[in-house]
Design an enzyme around this catalytic site. Structure first.
Site, PDB file in Angstrom:
ATOM      1  N   THR A 190      21.779 -56.951 -14.991  1.00  0.00           N
ATOM      2  CA  THR A 190      20.700 -57.091 -14.013  1.00  0.00           C
ATOM      3  C   THR A 190      19.332 -57.036 -14.688  1.00  0.00           C
ATOM      4  O   THR A 190      19.185 -56.427 -15.752  1.00  0.00           O
ATOM      5  CB  THR A 190      20.809 -55.940 -12.980  1.00  0.00           C
ATOM      6  OG1 THR A 190      19.627 -55.902 -12.198  1.00  0.00           O
ATOM      7  CG2 THR A 190      20.968 -54.581 -13.640  1.00  0.00           C
ATOM      8  N   ASP A 191      18.334 -57.614 -14.012  1.00  0.00           N
ATOM      9  CA  ASP A 191      16.958 -57.490 -14.512  1.00  0.00           C
ATOM     10  C   ASP A 191      16.422 -56.073 -14.320  1.00  0.00           C
ATOM     11  O   ASP A 191      15.400 -55.709 -14.911  1.00  0.00           O
ATOM     12  CB  ASP A 191      16.036 -58.510 -13.830  1.00  0.00           C
ATOM     13  CG  ASP A 191      15.938 -58.353 -12.315  1.00  0.00           C
ATOM     14  OD1 ASP A 191      16.666 -57.522 -11.735  1.00  0.00           O
ATOM     15  OD2 ASP A 191      15.120 -59.079 -11.706  1.00  0.00           O
ATOM     16  N   GLU A 192      17.124 -55.266 -13.511  1.00  0.00           N
ATOM     17  CA  GLU A 192      16.607 -53.917 -13.223  1.00  0.00           C
ATOM     18  C   GLU A 192      16.607 -53.028 -14.467  1.00  0.00           C
ATOM     19  O   GLU A 192      15.947 -51.991 -14.489  1.00  0.00           O
ATOM     20  CB  GLU A 192      17.396 -53.275 -12.066  1.00  0.00           C
ATOM     21  CG  GLU A 192      17.305 -54.121 -10.812  1.00  0.00           C
ATOM     22  CD  GLU A 192      17.763 -53.434  -9.531  1.00  0.00           C
ATOM     23  OE1 GLU A 192      17.711 -52.209  -9.441  1.00  0.00           O
ATOM     24  OE2 GLU A 192      18.182 -54.174  -8.611  1.00  0.00           O
ATOM     25  N   TYR A 204      21.248 -46.328 -10.989  1.00  0.00           N
ATOM     26  CA  TYR A 204      21.960 -47.620 -11.097  1.00  0.00           C
ATOM     27  C   TYR A 204      21.489 -48.386 -12.332  1.00  0.00           C
ATOM     28  O   TYR A 204      22.299 -48.785 -13.172  1.00  0.00           O
ATOM     29  CB  TYR A 204      21.725 -48.461  -9.832  1.00  0.00           C
ATOM     30  CG  TYR A 204      22.065 -49.927 -10.029  1.00  0.00           C
ATOM     31  CD1 TYR A 204      23.379 -50.338 -10.259  1.00  0.00           C
ATOM     32  CD2 TYR A 204      21.067 -50.913 -10.008  1.00  0.00           C
ATOM     33  CE1 TYR A 204      23.691 -51.680 -10.458  1.00  0.00           C
ATOM     34  CE2 TYR A 204      21.371 -52.247 -10.208  1.00  0.00           C
ATOM     35  CZ  TYR A 204      22.684 -52.635 -10.435  1.00  0.00           C
ATOM     36  OH  TYR A 204      22.988 -53.971 -10.633  1.00  0.00           O
ATOM     37  N   LYS A 242      23.466 -49.469 -15.822  1.00  0.00           N
ATOM     38  CA  LYS A 242      23.633 -50.858 -16.284  1.00  0.00           C
ATOM     39  C   LYS A 242      23.018 -51.015 -17.685  1.00  0.00           C
ATOM     40  O   LYS A 242      23.575 -51.701 -18.532  1.00  0.00           O
ATOM     41  CB  LYS A 242      22.978 -51.834 -15.304  1.00  0.00           C
ATOM     42  CG  LYS A 242      23.691 -51.966 -13.965  1.00  0.00           C
ATOM     43  CD  LYS A 242      25.106 -52.511 -14.064  1.00  0.00           C
ATOM     44  CE  LYS A 242      25.174 -53.957 -14.473  1.00  0.00           C
ATOM     45  NZ  LYS A 242      26.564 -54.487 -14.422  1.00  0.00           N
TER      46      LYS A 242
HETATM   47  P1  NAD Z   1      29.372 -55.573  -5.472  1.00  0.00           P
HETATM   48  O1  NAD Z   1      29.078 -54.124  -5.279  1.00  0.00           O
HETATM   49  O2  NAD Z   1      29.295 -56.490  -4.312  1.00  0.00           O
HETATM   50  O3  NAD Z   1      30.838 -55.729  -6.093  1.00  0.00           O
HETATM   51  C1  NAD Z   1      31.305 -54.918  -7.141  1.00  0.00           C
HETATM   52  C2  NAD Z   1      32.823 -55.102  -7.244  1.00  0.00           C
HETATM   53  O4  NAD Z   1      33.280 -54.306  -8.352  1.00  0.00           O
HETATM   54  C3  NAD Z   1      33.585 -54.636  -6.009  1.00  0.00           C
HETATM   55  O5  NAD Z   1      34.556 -55.605  -5.651  1.00  0.00           O
HETATM   56  C4  NAD Z   1      34.246 -53.337  -6.451  1.00  0.00           C
HETATM   57  O6  NAD Z   1      35.479 -53.078  -5.797  1.00  0.00           O
HETATM   58  C5  NAD Z   1      34.443 -53.583  -7.943  1.00  0.00           C
HETATM   59  N1  NAD Z   1      34.497 -52.339  -8.732  1.00  0.00           N
HETATM   60  C6  NAD Z   1      33.626 -51.307  -8.708  1.00  0.00           C
HETATM   61  N2  NAD Z   1      34.021 -50.347  -9.570  1.00  0.00           N
HETATM   62  C7  NAD Z   1      35.168 -50.796 -10.148  1.00  0.00           C
HETATM   63  C8  NAD Z   1      36.054 -50.266 -11.137  1.00  0.00           C
HETATM   64  N3  NAD Z   1      35.847 -49.044 -11.657  1.00  0.00           N
HETATM   65  N4  NAD Z   1      37.109 -51.000 -11.529  1.00  0.00           N
HETATM   66  C9  NAD Z   1      37.348 -52.239 -10.977  1.00  0.00           C
HETATM   67  N5  NAD Z   1      36.563 -52.776 -10.032  1.00  0.00           N
HETATM   68  C10 NAD Z   1      35.471 -52.078  -9.621  1.00  0.00           C
HETATM   69  O7  NAD Z   1      28.398 -56.034  -6.647  1.00  0.00           O
HETATM   70  P2  NAD Z   1      27.680 -57.444  -6.867  1.00  0.00           P
HETATM   71  O8  NAD Z   1      26.405 -57.459  -6.136  1.00  0.00           O
HETATM   72  O9  NAD Z   1      28.667 -58.537  -6.677  1.00  0.00           O
HETATM   73  O10 NAD Z   1      27.324 -57.329  -8.427  1.00  0.00           O
HETATM   74  C11 NAD Z   1      28.261 -57.734  -9.410  1.00  0.00           C
HETATM   75  C12 NAD Z   1      27.669 -57.484 -10.785  1.00  0.00           C
HETATM   76  O11 NAD Z   1      26.457 -58.215 -10.934  1.00  0.00           O
HETATM   77  C13 NAD Z   1      27.341 -56.017 -11.043  1.00  0.00           C
HETATM   78  O12 NAD Z   1      27.674 -55.737 -12.386  1.00  0.00           O
HETATM   79  C14 NAD Z   1      25.830 -55.953 -10.829  1.00  0.00           C
HETATM   80  O13 NAD Z   1      25.271 -54.939 -11.608  1.00  0.00           O
HETATM   81  C15 NAD Z   1      25.405 -57.337 -11.298  1.00  0.00           C
HETATM   82  N6  NAD Z   1      24.188 -57.863 -10.671  1.00  0.00           N
HETATM   83  C16 NAD Z   1      24.057 -57.871  -9.305  1.00  0.00           C
HETATM   84  C17 NAD Z   1      22.914 -58.418  -8.731  1.00  0.00           C
HETATM   85  C18 NAD Z   1      22.734 -58.491  -7.240  1.00  0.00           C
HETATM   86  O14 NAD Z   1      21.661 -58.876  -6.755  1.00  0.00           O
HETATM   87  N7  NAD Z   1      23.758 -58.174  -6.431  1.00  0.00           N
HETATM   88  C19 NAD Z   1      21.898 -58.935  -9.555  1.00  0.00           C
HETATM   89  C20 NAD Z   1      22.080 -58.915 -10.938  1.00  0.00           C
HETATM   90  C21 NAD Z   1      23.237 -58.378 -11.482  1.00  0.00           C
HETATM   91  P1  TYD Z   2      18.326 -54.068  -2.238  1.00  0.00           P
HETATM   92  O1  TYD Z   2      18.842 -55.221  -1.446  1.00  0.00           O
HETATM   93  O2  TYD Z   2      18.928 -52.720  -2.052  1.00  0.00           O
HETATM   94  O3  TYD Z   2      18.353 -54.519  -3.764  1.00  0.00           O
HETATM   95  P2  TYD Z   2      17.675 -53.796  -5.084  1.00  0.00           P
HETATM   96  O4  TYD Z   2      17.348 -52.395  -4.752  1.00  0.00           O
HETATM   97  O5  TYD Z   2      18.774 -53.912  -6.085  1.00  0.00           O
HETATM   98  O6  TYD Z   2      16.467 -54.621  -5.424  1.00  0.00           O
HETATM   99  O7  TYD Z   2      16.774 -53.937  -1.922  1.00  0.00           O
HETATM  100  C1  TYD Z   2      15.891 -55.036  -2.108  1.00  0.00           C
HETATM  101  C2  TYD Z   2      14.493 -54.561  -1.808  1.00  0.00           C
HETATM  102  O8  TYD Z   2      14.409 -54.265  -0.401  1.00  0.00           O
HETATM  103  C3  TYD Z   2      14.124 -53.283  -2.522  1.00  0.00           C
HETATM  104  O9  TYD Z   2      12.747 -53.345  -2.885  1.00  0.00           O
HETATM  105  C4  TYD Z   2      14.334 -52.192  -1.481  1.00  0.00           C
HETATM  106  C5  TYD Z   2      14.056 -52.908  -0.188  1.00  0.00           C
HETATM  107  N1  TYD Z   2      14.831 -52.467   1.003  1.00  0.00           N
HETATM  108  C6  TYD Z   2      14.167 -52.222   2.209  1.00  0.00           C
HETATM  109  O10 TYD Z   2      12.945 -52.350   2.310  1.00  0.00           O
HETATM  110  N2  TYD Z   2      14.924 -51.846   3.278  1.00  0.00           N
HETATM  111  C7  TYD Z   2      16.290 -51.691   3.212  1.00  0.00           C
HETATM  112  O11 TYD Z   2      16.925 -51.300   4.236  1.00  0.00           O
HETATM  113  C8  TYD Z   2      16.953 -51.968   1.971  1.00  0.00           C
HETATM  114  C9  TYD Z   2      18.440 -51.799   1.846  1.00  0.00           C
HETATM  115  C10 TYD Z   2      16.172 -52.349   0.898  1.00  0.00           C
END
Ligand code: NAD
Ligand code: TYD
Length: 359
Positions: free
Chosen positions: A138-140, A164, A168
């Protein structure tokens, strides 16, 4: 990683991005996908019902922390490439319970790397050359940007703010360590905020759509001024295939859609889309449901990705603008209550919604 691999182990394939990746990779016809997932609260096999019975798709219920089981799955499946997405992913949950993030994201990634290294070493020469471990991050990990200036490049220093993002960041370091120390062929990608179908309704965009449809408050943290850089999940899935197959070993790639928006603008845009598609009674706007709530502790002000390296080296470009992608997303939630309503009806902890008062 120049050859298109036959068999890919996708970890976390039952999650939001992982399920889009499984659908995309199988859909190309070039891959056999083994989805390894623990099925935490965020994992949902109904997201993959389109792939049920497909000979190029298999599910294995396992925890990445269980190195022996993972080793067996890699060997039995003759895995040629790993794309690692499994993680705990919600910042608010990491504030309330950080240890699950340390376990899955840090210990889990190191365990998976150990199994991957054993597997890689067991392969014949040709298969060893084709093998790759793609870590999805992630960019975070880069932390907080000022509102006015700056973007994240692949050279930006790591400065995570939340449990989180710290977990990461640690996982990224372990991946690089396995490359530098043991020679495991790895590639990393760091992506901005994703949105789209099958997004768990605790994250901002699906939460706001679902709450608006249910006439519930739309919780905006602080003043809604924080900025995120949004990318449609299917564009991310295509980028991940490009990184996996064309990324240079040992390198990292930033992925983003050049779509910075304040949270308030995101919420207002959703309200406008819903006003047009599902008007409320008595001519009221969904905007009236916006409720300002106490800010998230340690809330990063802004994320912004410079995706130039991915664009130039991988030839990747997003196909959706934020406006087209968000409209598709709203339409998907309108049409697919079968997917998200049962999730909403279960109790899930971790959202700050309801835990905080109006500011
Ligand atoms: P998500 O929470 O929707 O899905 C995570 C999945 O991982 C779930 O299916 C969960 O059951 C599985 N999981 C968790 N712990 C596990 C373990 N110990 N063993 C096996 N499976 C396990 O997450 P997402 O939003 O799809 O993100 C996927 C990846 O992309 C993550 O690594 C996250 O850090 C990264 N990412 C997410 C975003 C975003 O905006 N969602 C952006 C950049 C990077
Ligand atoms: P989120 O979807 O939780 O993603 P991330 O924290 O990984 O960026 O949140 C996106 C942005 O929205 C973040 O700045 C927090 C804000 N946010 C709200 O304002 N209200 C909400 O109920 C949630 C879940 C997030």
């Amino acid at each position: 990683m120049r050859h298109a691999p036959q068999t890919v182990l996708v970890t976390g394939g039952a999650g939001f991005i992982g399920s889009a990746v499984c659908r995309h990779l199988v859909g190309t016809g070039n891959y056999r996908v083994i989805n390894l997932d623990k099925l935490t609260y965020a994992g949902n096999l109904t997201s993959l019902r389109d792939l049920e019975g497909n000979p190029n798709y298999a599910f294995r219920h396992a925890d990445i922390c269980d190195t022996d089981t993972v080793r067996r799955i890699l060997a039995d499946g003759k895995v040629e490439l790993i794309m690692h997405l499994a993680a705990e992913s919600h910042v608010d949950r990491s504030i309330d319970g950080p240890m699950a993030f340390v376990t899955s994201n840090v210990v889990g990634t190191a365990s998976l790397l150990s199994a991957a290294l054993d597997h890689w070493r067991s392969l014949g020469e040709e298969a060893r050359k084709r093998f790759g471990f793609h870590h999805v991050s992630t960019d975070e990990v880069f932390g907080d940007l000022a509102f006015e200036s700056g973007v994240f490049t692949e050279e930006s220093p790591y400065k995570p703010s939340s449990p989180y993002s710290a977990s990461k960041a640690a996982s990224d370091h372990f991946v690089r360590a396995w490359h530098e120390t043991y020679g495991l062929p790895v590639v990393l990608s760091n992506c901005s905020n994703n949105y789209g179908p099958y997004h768990f309704p605790e994250k901002l965009i699906p939460l706001v759509i679902a709450n608006a449809l249910d006439e519930q408050p739309l919780p905006v943290y602080g003043k809604g001024a924080n900025i995120r850089d949004w990318l449609f999940v299917e564009d991310h899935a295509r980028a991940l295939e490009a990184v996996m197959t064309r990324g240079r070993i040992g390198e990292s790639y930033n992925i983003g859609g050049r779509s910075e928006r304040t949270n308030l603008v995101v919420v207002e845009t959703i309200c406008a889309l819903l006003d047009a598609r599902r008007p409320r009674a008595r001519g009221r706007s969904h905007l009236d449901l916006i409720t300002y709530v106490t800010d998230r502790p340690g809330h990063d002000r802004r994320y912004a990705i410079d995706p130039t390296k991915s664009e130039q080296e991988l030839g990747w470009r997003p196909l959706e603008t934020f406006e087209t992608g968000l409209a598709k997303t709203v339409d998907w939630y309108l049409e697919n209550g079968w997917w998200w309503r049962p999730i909403r009806e279960q109790r899930f902890d971790g959202s700050r919604q309801g835990l905080v008062g109006a500011t």
